[in-house]
Design an enzyme around this catalytic site. Structure first.
Site, PDB file in Angstrom:
ATOM      1  N   GLY A  16      -7.141 -42.390 -64.357  1.00 23.11           N
ATOM      2  CA  GLY A  16      -6.274 -41.305 -63.884  1.00 23.11           C
ATOM      3  C   GLY A  16      -4.795 -41.479 -64.204  1.00 23.11           C
ATOM      4  N   ASN A  18      -3.146 -40.380 -66.797  1.00 25.78           N
ATOM      5  CA  ASN A  18      -2.580 -39.107 -67.269  1.00 25.78           C
ATOM      6  C   ASN A  18      -2.346 -38.150 -66.105  1.00 25.78           C
ATOM      7  OD1 ASN A  18      -2.157 -38.758 -70.298  1.00 25.78           O
ATOM      8  ND2 ASN A  18      -4.096 -39.878 -70.201  1.00 25.78           N
ATOM      9  N   ARG A  68     -26.313 -29.718 -66.872  1.00 27.88           N
ATOM     10  CA  ARG A  68     -24.920 -29.426 -67.207  1.00 27.88           C
ATOM     11  C   ARG A  68     -24.428 -28.085 -66.653  1.00 27.88           C
ATOM     12  NH1 ARG A  68     -22.322 -32.359 -70.247  1.00 27.88           N
ATOM     13  NH2 ARG A  68     -24.155 -33.115 -71.332  1.00 27.88           N
ATOM     14  N   MET A  93     -14.866 -37.467 -68.693  1.00 29.21           N
ATOM     15  CA  MET A  93     -15.806 -37.905 -69.707  1.00 29.21           C
ATOM     16  C   MET A  93     -17.151 -37.196 -69.574  1.00 29.21           C
ATOM     17  SD  MET A  93     -13.794 -39.523 -71.336  1.00 29.21           S
ATOM     18  CE  MET A  93     -13.107 -40.980 -72.038  1.00 29.21           C
ATOM     19  N   ARG A  94     -17.088 -35.871 -69.678  1.00 31.99           N
ATOM     20  CA  ARG A  94     -18.328 -35.109 -69.625  1.00 31.99           C
ATOM     21  C   ARG A  94     -18.123 -33.841 -70.448  1.00 31.99           C
ATOM     22  NH1 ARG A  94     -23.052 -34.577 -66.261  1.00 31.99           N
ATOM     23  NH2 ARG A  94     -23.508 -32.387 -65.945  1.00 31.99           N
ATOM     24  N   LEU A  96     -18.325 -30.067 -71.576  1.00 34.24           N
ATOM     25  CA  LEU A  96     -18.335 -28.833 -70.787  1.00 34.24           C
ATOM     26  C   LEU A  96     -19.321 -27.840 -71.393  1.00 34.24           C
ATOM     27  CD1 LEU A  96     -14.495 -28.344 -70.316  1.00 34.24           C
ATOM     28  CD2 LEU A  96     -16.120 -29.279 -68.673  1.00 34.24           C
ATOM     29  N   HIS A 112      -6.512 -36.267 -75.901  1.00 28.92           N
ATOM     30  CA  HIS A 112      -7.417 -37.163 -76.631  1.00 28.92           C
ATOM     31  C   HIS A 112      -6.588 -38.232 -77.337  1.00 28.92           C
ATOM     32  CE1 HIS A 112     -11.085 -38.379 -78.629  1.00 28.92           C
ATOM     33  NE2 HIS A 112     -10.372 -38.475 -79.740  1.00 28.92           N
ATOM     34  N   GLU A 145     -16.099 -24.914 -76.920  1.00 22.52           N
ATOM     35  CA  GLU A 145     -17.438 -25.459 -76.652  1.00 22.52           C
ATOM     36  C   GLU A 145     -17.717 -26.751 -77.416  1.00 22.52           C
ATOM     37  OE1 GLU A 145     -16.999 -22.148 -76.864  1.00 22.52           O
ATOM     38  OE2 GLU A 145     -18.470 -21.103 -75.613  1.00 22.52           O
TER      39      GLU A 145
HETATM   40  C1  GAR Z   1      -7.031 -41.382 -72.070  1.00 21.85           C
HETATM   41  O1  GAR Z   1      -6.702 -42.267 -73.102  1.00 21.85           O
HETATM   42  C2  GAR Z   1      -7.496 -40.050 -72.621  1.00 21.85           C
HETATM   43  O2  GAR Z   1      -6.813 -39.669 -73.778  1.00 21.85           O
HETATM   44  C3  GAR Z   1      -8.949 -40.356 -72.917  1.00 21.85           C
HETATM   45  O3  GAR Z   1      -9.376 -41.103 -71.819  1.00 21.85           O
HETATM   46  C4  GAR Z   1      -8.273 -41.864 -71.316  1.00 21.85           C
HETATM   47  C5  GAR Z   1      -8.159 -41.606 -69.838  1.00 21.85           C
HETATM   48  O4  GAR Z   1      -7.163 -42.410 -69.271  1.00 21.85           O
HETATM   49  N1  GAR Z   1      -9.704 -39.161 -73.086  1.00 21.85           N
HETATM   50  C6  GAR Z   1     -10.669 -39.023 -74.002  1.00 21.85           C
HETATM   51  O5  GAR Z   1     -11.025 -39.914 -74.754  1.00 21.85           O
HETATM   52  C7  GAR Z   1     -11.302 -37.637 -74.057  1.00 21.85           C
HETATM   53  N2  GAR Z   1     -12.094 -37.483 -75.243  1.00 21.85           N
HETATM   54  P1  GAR Z   1      -6.566 -42.075 -67.860  1.00 21.85           P
HETATM   55  O6  GAR Z   1      -7.776 -41.911 -66.925  1.00 21.85           O
HETATM   56  O7  GAR Z   1      -5.749 -43.256 -67.498  1.00 21.85           O
HETATM   57  O8  GAR Z   1      -5.775 -40.811 -67.974  1.00 21.85           O
END
Ligand code: GAR
Length: 204
Positions: A16, A18, A68, A93-94, A96, A112, A145
Site C-alpha cells: 500500500g 502508492n 471473477r 493484484m487481480r 478485472l 505499473h 479489459e
Molecule cells: C507497485 O510497484 C505497483 O506498481 C505494482 O505493485 C506494487 C505495489 O506496491 N503494481 C503492479 O505490478 C500492477 N501490475 P504498493 O502496494 O507499495 O503500492
C-alpha cells in the site's frame, strides 16, 4: 471543471505504499481529492491496516475462490455505495472483469512498475532487470479489459545503473511511482485532457 467527482476508491492487495503516497499528496494539498474508501481483496494486506490507522473507511473483500464477475459485481456495489468517481488500483493484484471496466468507463487507473508496453504482468522490475534494459520506469494508465493495457497518462523513466541490484532498482522505480500517481490523478480530476485513440492529450 466544476462538478467533478473527486472521491477516490483505492483498491489494493499488499503493502500500500502508492496508496500512502496518494494520501500524503491529499494531506499536503497538492492533490485536490478525497479517499472515499480503501478496499483490499486480502485480509492480511498491510495497506488496509495503514488505511484503518489513518481513520479511512476500509472494506476487506476476500477474493480467493470467488468467481471473477461475482466478485466484481460486489466490488462495484461497494464503490457505488461510497459514491466513488475514480477507481485507483494501487498494487491490486487481480484481473478485472469486463463488467467492472464497463461500470467505470475511463474512470479506473492503474500504476505499473515498468515503461509499458514493455514488461506487463507480474514482477515487472525483475523482468526489466533480467532483460538487461538500460532504462525502465513506471506508467500510470487507464484500465481496460486487457492486462496492463489502456491509454497512458504519465510515465517516468528510471535509468538502470551499473551495480544496481533488483532491490536498488525497484526502490528507485517505487520512488517515481509515488510521484507520478498523484500527478496523474490530478490530471484526470482536472478534466484537462482528451483521449484520442490510445493517446491522452492535454487540453488547456
Ligand atoms: C507497485 O510497484 C505497483 O506498481 C505494482 O505493485 C506494487 C505495489 O506496491 N503494481 C503492479 O505490478 C500492477 N501490475 P504498493 O502496494 O507499495 O503500492
Amino acid at each position: 471543471m466544476t462538478g467533478v467527482n473527486r472521491k477516490l476508491g483505492i483498491l489494493l492487495s499488499g503493502r500500500g505504499s502508492n496508496f500512502e503516497a496518494i494520501h500524503r499528496a491529499i494531506a499536503a494539498g497538492t492533490l485536490d481529492a478525497e479517499i472515499a474508501v480503501v478496499i483490499s481483496n486480502r485480509e492480511a494486506a498491510p495497506g488496509i491496516e495503514t488505511a484503518r490507522r489513518f481513520g479511512l473507511k476500509t472494506v476487506v473483500m476476500p477474493s480467493q475462490g470467488v468467481p471473477r464477475e461475482q466478485f466484481d459485481r460486489e466490488l462495484v456495489r461497494v464503490l457505488n455505495d461510497h459514491q466513488v468517481g475514480l477507481v485507483c488500483l494501487a498494487g491490486y493484484m487481480r484481473l478485472l472483469s469486463g463488467y467492472f471496466v464497463q461500470a467505470f468507463p475511463q474512470r479506473i487507473v492503474n500504476i505499473h512498475p515498468s515503461l509499458l508496453p514493455s514488461f506487463p504482468g507480474l514482477d515487472a522490475q525483475h523482468q526489466a532487470f533480467d532483460y538487461g534494459v538500460k532504462f525502465t520506469g513506471c506508467t500510470v494508465h487507464f484500465v481496460d479489459e486487457h492486462l496492463d493495457n489502456g491509454p497512458i497518462i504519465l510515465q517516468a523513466v528510471v535509468p538502470v545503473e551499473e551495480g544496481d541490484t533488483y532491490d536498488t532498482l525497484s526502490a528507485r522505480i517505487l520512488a517515481e511511482e509515488h510521484k507520478i500517481y498523484s500527478k496523474a490523478i490530478g490530471i484526470i480530476l482536472s478534466g484537462a485532457y482528451r483521449i484520442e485513440g490510445r493517446r491522452v492529450v492535454s487540453v488547456s
